[in-house]
Design an enzyme around this catalytic site. Sequence first.
Site: not given
Ligand code: AMP
Length: 286
Positions: A30, A34, A36-37, A61, A149, A184-186
């Site tokens: 999304m 960061h 993680g992505h 969602q 995560k 890490m999280s947006s």
């Molecule tokens: P999102 O943009 O939040 O939907 O996340 C996209 C992908 O990145 C999903 O598979 C998440 O699980 C993964 N993700 C988000 N945060 C992390 C993190 N800190 N470490 C590893 N993967 C992550």
Amino acid sequence: MQIIRTAKRLKQVLDQYRHKSQSIGFVPTMGYFHQGHLALMRQSIKDHDVTVVSLYVNPTQFGPKEDLTRYPRDLRRDISLLKKEKVDILFIPSDNDIYPDGYLTYVEVGKLSAVMCGHFRPGHFRGVATIVAKLLNMVQPDQMYLGQKDAQQVVVLKKMVADLNFTVRVTALPTVREPDGLAMSSRNTYLSDSERQQAAFIYQGLQEAKRICCQTRDINKAMNALRQILKQRAKARIQYAVCVQADDLTVLKKLSGKVLIAVAVYIGKTRLIDNIQFVINGPIKK
Ligand code: AMP
């Protein structure tokens, strides 16, 4: 890097790679990237000839009172990060491409979607499963990379892939953390300075719970210690804190095999999730 905005164009471009028997790795996101992505993308780039990253803030969602409209977005920064990583294709579909007028079809992954986050976010995993099923059909990748995560998301999507006969391999990679342990999280950008400091205790609580499980095999003691740390040190409001079997999310009464301890908490107005996974083999080693 090619930026593609329609499913039709995506198919044209990817068919050229498939024609040459080149393998395709896929990272659904999304945006607001960061580390993680980026870790998921780097692994895909290492494993495959072509890496496709999708960026779509999926409205189905989010609940009616959730943060869809204020979800952080910065397309220009995201594009420059992906260019640096040498991602091949960024797919940014429009709402109209994904959910055209009259859209009716949704994917439900039964009871796995009803527990934990699903209990507090009704419809969330229906939205996740639906968008990922659609993206898998559009991209048709060899492998999809997800982050541990979002542990429940991994379980739900692996089950969907198995049940609906998608041929994609699903790989979950470890959670990337800040130096103090915060996943890490947006959504971390929503935290004030003091909340950000409190949030570091979430992972400390999870580590303490794991330590107690490994040393004593006492789930109650471990979960009480975790709740205590979340409440007193993280100053969090706990939505849930559970100890479950890692593959089917059933609540564990006795520790053995793959264990997942997962939490969702509010720090101030921000909802954060995190988890820790480990394997318990046999009785306590003295
Ligand atoms: P999102 O943009 O939040 O939907 O996340 C996209 C992908 O990145 C999903 O598979 C998440 O699980 C993964 N993700 C988000 N945060 C992390 C993190 N800190 N470490 C590893 N993967 C992550």
